[in-house]
Design a protein around this motif. Sequence first.
Motif, short mmCIF file in Angstrom:
data_model
loop_
_atom_site.label_atom_id
_atom_site.label_comp_id
_atom_site.label_asym_id
_atom_site.label_seq_id
_atom_site.Cartn_x
_atom_site.Cartn_y
_atom_site.Cartn_z
N GLU A 50 0.75 -1.20 -0.11
CA GLU A 50 0.10 0.02 0.07
C GLU A 50 1.12 1.29 -0.19
O GLU A 50 0.55 2.27 -0.70
CB GLU A 50 -0.84 -0.09 0.99
N GLN A 53 2.61 1.61 -3.35
CA GLN A 53 1.75 2.27 -4.38
C GLN A 53 1.46 3.79 -4.00
O GLN A 53 1.80 4.75 -5.02
CB GLN A 53 0.34 1.69 -4.38
N PRO A 102 2.16 -8.21 -1.22
CA PRO A 102 0.94 -7.91 -0.61
C PRO A 102 0.46 -8.66 0.56
O PRO A 102 0.44 -9.78 0.47
CB PRO A 102 -0.05 -7.74 -1.69
#
Length: 132
Positions: A50, A53, A102
Amino acid sequence: PLALGVEDGHATVTLDKADNGHFEARILINGNPVRAVVDTGATSTVLTSEDAQAAGFNPAALNYTIPVSTANGMARAAAVKTDQIAIGGITRRDMSVMIAAPGMLSQSLLGMNFIGSLSGFDVRGDRMILRD
């Protein structure tokens, strides 16, 4: 909590210990804010998918082929190069970081590849001081 200063012409950053007992910092990865635990036990700076990104990387396009040992066991990560990592007035360019697959990491880590690039750091009670 973060205090910025200058000591002998070099930038310093003072962190207060968080309620969870860890030193945490708001760092900038490629100009984007990321909250990270300062982890002297981590060889490399590691971003959650996260946070990666948010920093401009595409976690879905990475190959998670590097095995890493974590406090929770073995995981896989991908290596990328940042344009810039900054904490307060301390900046490093073209630094390699890892991106955890992830779901493998709950919080990003500021590791020894960054901390070791400093002229020094020390812990005094509930404070950590990073020196450029």
